[in-house]
Design a protein around this motif. Structure first.
Motif, PDB file in Angstrom:
ATOM      1  N   LYS A  72      67.651 -12.794  47.127  1.00 16.98           N
ATOM      2  CA  LYS A  72      68.506 -14.057  46.429  1.00 16.98           C
ATOM      3  C   LYS A  72      68.245 -15.408  46.997  1.00 16.98           C
ATOM      4  CE  LYS A  72      70.148 -10.853  44.767  1.00 16.98           C
ATOM      5  NZ  LYS A  72      68.956 -10.381  44.056  1.00 16.98           N
ATOM      6  N   PRO A  73      68.376 -15.993  46.134  1.00 16.87           N
ATOM      7  CA  PRO A  73      68.065 -18.080  47.061  1.00 16.87           C
ATOM      8  C   PRO A  73      68.927 -18.227  47.475  1.00 16.87           C
ATOM      9  CG  PRO A  73      68.324 -17.992  43.955  1.00 16.87           C
ATOM     10  CD  PRO A  73      68.840 -16.756  44.984  1.00 16.87           C
ATOM     11  N   ASP A  74      69.701 -17.509  48.025  1.00 14.52           N
ATOM     12  CA  ASP A  74      71.323 -17.957  48.912  1.00 14.52           C
ATOM     13  C   ASP A  74      70.142 -17.247  50.384  1.00 14.52           C
ATOM     14  OD1 ASP A  74      72.186 -15.610  47.799  1.00 14.52           O
ATOM     15  OD2 ASP A  74      74.204 -16.191  48.036  1.00 14.52           O
ATOM     16  N   GLN A  75      69.804 -16.228  50.484  1.00 19.45           N
ATOM     17  CA  GLN A  75      69.172 -16.040  51.648  1.00 19.45           C
ATOM     18  C   GLN A  75      68.140 -16.282  50.959  1.00 19.45           C
ATOM     19  OE1 GLN A  75      69.911 -11.998  50.228  1.00 19.45           O
ATOM     20  NE2 GLN A  75      72.489 -11.848  50.164  1.00 19.45           N
ATOM     21  N   ALA A  76      67.423 -16.327  50.935  1.00 24.37           N
ATOM     22  CA  ALA A  76      65.867 -17.151  51.532  1.00 24.37           C
ATOM     23  C   ALA A  76      65.939 -17.724  52.141  1.00 24.37           C
ATOM     24  CB  ALA A  76      65.150 -17.071  49.532  1.00 24.37           C
ATOM     25  N   THR A  77      65.058 -17.473  53.001  1.00 20.88           N
ATOM     26  CA  THR A  77      64.822 -18.985  54.410  1.00 20.88           C
ATOM     27  C   THR A  77      63.801 -19.721  53.839  1.00 20.88           C
ATOM     28  OG1 THR A  77      63.116 -17.438  54.954  1.00 20.88           O
ATOM     29  CG2 THR A  77      65.339 -17.518  56.352  1.00 20.88           C
ATOM     30  N   LYS A  78      62.532 -19.368  52.730  1.00 20.26           N
ATOM     31  CA  LYS A  78      62.146 -20.375  52.600  1.00 20.26           C
ATOM     32  C   LYS A  78      61.565 -20.727  50.465  1.00 20.26           C
ATOM     33  CE  LYS A  78      58.246 -19.605  55.835  1.00 20.26           C
ATOM     34  NZ  LYS A  78      56.833 -18.746  55.687  1.00 20.26           N
ATOM     35  N   PRO A  79      61.290 -21.592  50.073  1.00 19.66           N
ATOM     36  CA  PRO A  79      61.518 -21.826  48.918  1.00 19.66           C
ATOM     37  C   PRO A  79      60.798 -20.516  48.395  1.00 19.66           C
ATOM     38  CG  PRO A  79      59.557 -23.400  49.656  1.00 19.66           C
ATOM     39  CD  PRO A  79      60.774 -22.546  50.851  1.00 19.66           C
ATOM     40  N   ILE A  80      61.282 -19.912  46.593  1.00 19.87           N
ATOM     41  CA  ILE A  80      61.080 -19.140  45.805  1.00 19.87           C
ATOM     42  C   ILE A  80      60.130 -19.554  45.100  1.00 19.87           C
ATOM     43  CG2 ILE A  80      61.860 -17.069  44.687  1.00 19.87           C
ATOM     44  CD1 ILE A  80      64.451 -17.055  45.612  1.00 19.87           C
ATOM     45  N   TYR A  81      58.778 -18.648  44.571  1.00 19.23           N
ATOM     46  CA  TYR A  81      57.829 -19.788  43.829  1.00 19.23           C
ATOM     47  C   TYR A  81      58.127 -18.327  42.589  1.00 19.23           C
ATOM     48  CZ  TYR A  81      56.745 -23.043  47.189  1.00 19.23           C
ATOM     49  OH  TYR A  81      56.786 -24.252  48.324  1.00 19.23           O
TER      50      TYR A  81
END
Lengths: 456, 733
Positions: A72-81
């Protein structure tokens, strides 16, 4: 229920020039984007899950499930592509090209919606290097979409921001394999990565990445417009929606046809494609691109959907239907297919690199009528030894179809041995398309200039 | 560190409890099951799963899996070829494919007999071949450098070499070219593979594709001896095997010490051994008979002569050490001088303050550090090469690596290391970048502090900085000595008398000067002393300027010809074993002879070292009261033109100069200059430039623009900087 032409993706594309933004908007283009931006990102993924859409690139993995593997975007430590696989190179497949040619905005709209849904701010479109015209069309469409505010900061007036980068490949089939694509995108040698980690965890630049085929992404606006549940009603069980089939080979009206999944193969070949030209007989059909096992003429009543093809031991693959009539020599077909995969093998893993070359050597001997009986078994055993032992599916893509040609047309292979030559000879419809093996090797050798170092 | 979670894995019906995440190859090994591999090599980073040799069956997975790419998870059930017919068939398939186009020229392949492909084929391979087509051929061998030849037909494309080049040495010079069956290994743009660590690929290669050119057709495995020893060419002390055949060194291989070298070896260590048989090697004692002439003399006569010259010095004796002697050699000389001859003066090249041992840590701790700081003007890779690999490993693992020198991530003027150390130790008044760094270092648990320069009193300064930063367990201080056994030699000197003794007298005549080894002879201080000495005794391998002013020259030995112990930069004592006999008595035997004549017993052989010697790094010494280091010297005065900083290239020195295949590695006649200075003068890389010192000495060099170099500074390797002053003028020719 009779299945047949049902246009979603290519709807209106025959009447209007949908490469122009104004025309695309006139038929409801970018309405799905506005609708999506009013939804919660998670709800869009729910719609994709509900739609049961399966990937259109070849493997048929459900798109919604793939998206749900991302953090989930709020759990990602890096950008999602998001990465769109537009490296369409499977022999017989030319549907993504059609989509980019005629409805480039559907791809852009789908990419923006998907980015918003998964929390990505950047989408890469990895475009086959040889598709230069398509690149020009996509670039023009992207510029228009940017100007109109559908792509960029504050998409369509919302808080979302999406950048789309079109990256041209350099002419390698392997870069259609998702991890090789990522390597190439990062500027490295295009070779598959070992999985796990899967791209959803560590994809491009070691960041979570969703990779989908052009057709899959371009269908997203239709799913949002219809709603996932409604979309799922199209097609048949386990094969929802429509697909663009690339029909080619010995057929009167080859081309791209968007059909509801579950349409019988016979109807595509005969009703839509106009049947076999010159009064010839149907001999075989490759239902999903050159990498899938072949179907014999008596198997064409099967519906074109994932499960029916699986029941016949083959795959829907990339949706490339190649029709083969009775003039074609199946040994030549095997040789041609094996040559392609030998040429495109990346060289990373052993069985594919060595096995495809061996297959070509054996098939060439068979075709020339110099093979002994044992070598037919050897060919099947080589296929068997490649199958399932490779790092990526490319080796299987060579072994599976060739093994199926021998299995279904063994007599023909046998005659090459017994008659000491090809029973079709120059009459074979494939005679003209063979890649001369020796020339190919000579060409490859000439590429390798041996350095002579002077160490003074 | 927290205890790892244990999981239960079953390998071929054998259960094992093993830390979660352990590789399946290692897990199987722990169960006593060997899974064959070619491409898998944990030291090269993440597994690639390319060769497929390790295919195994994993319960719950339909296809065979490359075991090397998987790790231990709870309840995982693995079946290898030992118990799974499917896995065995997979393995047979892969080995057949690997051998398909392999030339099978084992009888004349240098790898034959020590070749993983040969071994695995014997154990798992087919007894016959089904390949009846022409095999793939390539031109061969290709000399990818003067020291490495490449046979592409033998190559099985495991990509170990390219992964080393890309992911360990990070020189990026080896690449794969073309694709599929025509894939080949090549150097980038076909340039020679010129890098400090290139030779490692010849050891990584699991077949005979990459071979040391210096070993081609030199020996077969059954006629060689591999002698375990420790490289004596730099202060790292990499563990090596010296391969000998018929009493000659034929090759040097790494011998993995995971705390010291991780199995890597630099090209200097690997290829510098042919100088043992150089034509100009001194093989017998030489006595000066004319102003510039020597006559060979018998050993007896040499010992007499030495005893006479030293005895007549009446206590006025100076010993100049090279720093390459074994502890035993240095100890014998030190006792001879301090106890036998009543002298107390010596030139000791690396007299580091023992306080540095309060912060000692294994080199491997650098890899686990969170922040690494490198101080000093000498490039780490040229002074202690493997330390550079540890720093790169740290950076890849996510550490901040901060280099502070004229070409560092923080650019400072040459010779500022002492100032920087003080700024970091007492950041109150320091410039902001150092204040921030000092704060960061104080807040970091694992710090690696590396000092690579010859700054005066650097041991004490470094220890003071380490103490100020509070470096505790997990952190380490690494002051890189200039010489291979500088630390051992200085300890030996101290142990033979009262502390460090005296500096050599500034002027006046001295009775005798003992020059121990070629490196000592190159020291300009020694040259000046020799002019004032009544008797000069030199041990050296080769004649040179420094031997010309000697009265008696004795043949010196290489580390490969000695037994003894040495102390590396960590403070770890390691054992050197004699790989080949020197063609004459070694230094220790000679000094025993001399000692006997002077009435001082010196053992002609080193004592048997304790068995624990190589295993353990001694514990940290208790930090005693640390005396305040002298205030740092003011940085080099400003002058007209650009400030010159010189460095000692790894590939220099009397040994390397006599190894012909390493000539291409020698430092180029090159001047590095900053982008700004190059831009001002319209100079680009490759241009010929004239470099003129304040004294008017001019020399033509080739320019290389180094974007990391600080403006106002130029850099030249020592051997091309002869006669230059501190400041130079640079202009395009």
């Amino acid at each position: 229920m009779a299945k047949g032409p049902r246009q979603l993706l290519l709807e209106h594309a025959d009447e209007r020039d949908l490469t122009k933004l104004s025309e695309y908007e006139a038929v409801g283009g970018y309405e799905s984007l506005r609708k999506a931006l009013d939804m919660e990102p998670g709800a869009i993924v729910e719609e994709l899950l509900a739609s049961n859409i399966r990937g259109r690139g070849g493997a048929g993995f459900p798109m919604g499930r793939k998206a749900s593997f991302l953090p989930k975007p709020d759990q990602a430590t890096k950008p999602i592509y998001l990465t769109v696989n537009a490296d369409e190179s499977e022999p017989g497949t030319f549907k993504d090209r059609e989509i980019m040619f005629r409805v480039p905005h559907a791809l852009i709209e789908g990419a923006v919606i998907t980015c918003y849904a998964i929390g990505a701010e950047t989408a890469f479109i990895y475009l086959r290097g040889e598709y230069y015209t398509e690149f020009e069309i996509m670039r023009a469409a992207l510029e228009e979409a940017q100007k109109a505010g559908y792509v960029g900061a504050a998409v369509a007036g919302s808080g979302a921001s999406v950048t789309i980068v079109i990256h041209r490949g350099a002419g390698a089939y392997i870069c259609g394999e998702e991890t090789a694509l990522l390597e190439s995108l990062e500027g490295k040698r295009g070779q598959p990565r070992s999985k796990p980690p899967f791209p959803a965890i560590s994809g491009v630049y070691a960041s979570p990445t969703l990779i989908n085929n052009v057709e899959t992404v371009a269908t997203v606006p239709d799913i949002i417009e219809l709603g996932g549940a409604e979309y799922a009603k199209l097609g048949v069980e386990n094969s929802a929606g429509t697909r663009v089939f690339s029909l080619s080979g010995n057929v009167v009206r080859g081309g791209n046809y968007e059909l509801e999944l579950g349409t019988p193969l016979r109807s595509l070949i005969y009703d839509i494609g106009g049947g076999i030209p010159d009064g010839r007989e149907l001999k075989a059909v490759i239902p999903g691109g050159s990498s899938v096992p072949v179907l014999a003429a008596n198997e064409v009543d099967a519906p074109l959907d994932f499960d029916s093809m699986a029941n016949l031991g083959t795959f829907l693959g990339s949706g490339a239907v190649i029709v083969i009539d009775d003039r074609a020599c199946m040994v030549q077909l095997g040789l041609r297919v094996a040559q392609f995969y030998m040429h495109e093998s990346c060289g990373k893993c052993t069985p594919c690199r060595e096995g495809t070359r061996w297959m070509v050597q054996i098939l060439k001997k068979l075709e020339e009528g110099r093979a002994e009986q044992g070598e037919l078994d050897l060919l099947l055993n080589v296929c068997d030894r490649i199958l399932g032992n490779c790092l990526c599916p490319l080796g299987d893509a060579a072994a599976m179809p060739v093994a199926s040609y021998v299995a279904k047309f063994r007599d023909e292979y046998q005659r090459h041995i017994e008659e000491g030559g090809c029973p079709f000879g120059a009459e074979s419809s494939l005679a003209g398309v063979m890649a001369p093996v020796d020339q190919h090797h000579a060409h490859m050798r000439s590429q390798i200039e041996v350095p002579v170092h002077e160490f003074a | 560190m927290s205890t790892p979670e244990l999981v239960t894995v079953t390998v071929d019906d054998r259960e094992i409890r093993i830390p979660k995440g352990t590789g399946l190859i290692e897990t199987a090994l722990a169960c006593g099951v060997e899974i064959p591999v070619f491409c898998y090599e944990p030291r090269l980073g993440a597994p690639v799963g390319a060769c497929r040799m390790c295919l195994c069956e994993v319960e719950g997975m339909p296809k065979l899996q490359a075991a090397c790419t998987m790790t231990a998870q709870d309840a995982l059930v693995l079946r290898t070829a030992q118990t799974s017919e499917k896995a065995a068939e997979g393995q047979r398939a892969i080995l057949e494919f690997i051998l398909l186009n392999h030339p099978l020229d084992c009888p004349d392949c240098d790898k034959g007999g020590e070749c993983p492909l040969q071994d695995l084929t014997f154990r798992w391979g087919p007894g016959n071949t089904r390949m009846h087509f022409p095999k793939r051929t390539f031109d061969k061998p290709i000399p990818i450098s003067p020291v490495i030849s490449l046979d592409r037909e033998r190559c099985i494309l495991c990509y170990r070499c390219t992964r080393f080049s890309e992911g360990v040495a990070e020189d990026m010079q080896l690449v794969a070219r073309n694709r599929g069956a025509q894939s080949i290994i090549a150097t980038f743009e076909d340039e020679p593979y010129r890098a400090h660590f290139s030779g490692n690929v010849t050891e990584l290669c699991p077949v005979g594709a990459l071979l040391p050119a210096t070993y081609r057709f030199r020996a077969r495995p059954w006629e060689i001896d591999n002698v375990p020893t420790v490289c004596g060419l730099c202060p790292v002390g990499c563990n090596v095997w010296a391969t000998t055949r018929e009493g000659k060194v034929a090759r040097i291989l790494s011998r993995n010490h995971p705390e010291v070298d991780d199995g890597w070896l630099c090209d200097k260590g690997r290829f510098t051994f042919d100088h043992l048989r150089a034509d100009d090697r001194i093989k017998q004692p030489l006595k000066r008979v004319r102003r510039r002439g020597f006559d060979p003399v018998a050993w007896e006569e040499a010992a007499e002569e030495a005893a006479r010259g030293l005895g007549e010095a009446e206590g006025s004796v100076v010993v100049a050490f090279s720093g390459g002697e074994t502890n035993e050699q240095a100890g014998a000389l030190a006792r001879l001088a301090r106890q036998g001859l009543g002298s107390n003066a010596a030139i000791v090249p690396d007299d580091l303050d023992p306080a540095v041992d309060g912060f000692r840590a294994p080199l491997a701790a650098i890899r686990d550090a969170e922040v690494c700081v490198v101080l000093g003007d000498e490039p780490v890779v040229d002074r202690a090469p493997v330390v550079d690999l540890w720093l790169r490993a740290a950076r890849r693992a996510g550490a901040d690596v901060i280099t502070i020198h004229p070409a560092g991530s923080i650019g400072v003027s040459p010779g500022s290391a002492a100032h920087v150390a003080r700024s970091l130790a007492e950041p109150g008044t320091a410039p902001p970048e150092f204040r921030e760094l000092a704060d960061q270092l104080r807040d970091t648990q694992r710090v690696a502090l590396v000092w690579s320069g010859d700054d005066h009193d650097r041991g004490r300064r470094a220890a003071a900085l380490a103490a100020a930063l509070g470096l505790g367990e997990g952190s380490g201080l690494y002051v890189l000595p200039r010489t291979p056994n500088g630390r051992g030699v200085s300890s030996a000197w101290r142990a033979a008398g009262e502390g460090r003794g005296e500096e050599p007298p500034e002027d006046g005549e001295i009775g005798a000067l003992i020059v121990s080894g070629d490196e000592a002879g190159y020291d300009p201080r020694v040259a000046r002393l020799s002019e004032r000495a009544r008797f000069v005794l030199t041990t050296a391998m080769f004649m040179g300027d420094h031997t010309l002013w000697s009265h008696l020259v004795l043949p010196g030995t290489s580390y490969l010809e000695r037994d003894g112990t040495v102390v590396n930069l960590e403070g770890r004592a390691q054992r050197q074993r004699r790989a080949v006999d020197p063609p004459f008595p070694d230094e220790l035997e000679f000094f025993a002879e001399v000692g006997e004549r002077l009435g001082l017993p010196v053992s002609p052989r080193p004592d048997e070292p304790s068995p624990a010697l190589q295993a353990e790094l001694p514990p940290r010494s208790r930090p005693g009261a640390l005396s305040e280091p002298a205030p740092p010297p003011s940085p080099n005065g400003t002058g007209p033109g650009l400030e010159l900083v010189t460095y000692r290239s790894l590939f220099s020195g009397p040994g390397v100069e006599r190894v012909e295949p390493l000539a291409f590695q020698r430092p180029r006649a090159e001047l590095e200059l900053s982008f700004a200075d190059a831009d001002d003068r319209g100079i680009s890389t490759g241009d010929a430039v004239l470099v003129v010192g304040a004294d008017g000495v001019g020399r033509e060099l080739t320019a290389r623009v180094n974007r990391r170099l600080r403006a106002g500074v130029v850099r030249v390797a020592d051997e091309h900087a002869d006669g230059f002053a501190r400041h130079v003028e640079v202009g395009k020719v």
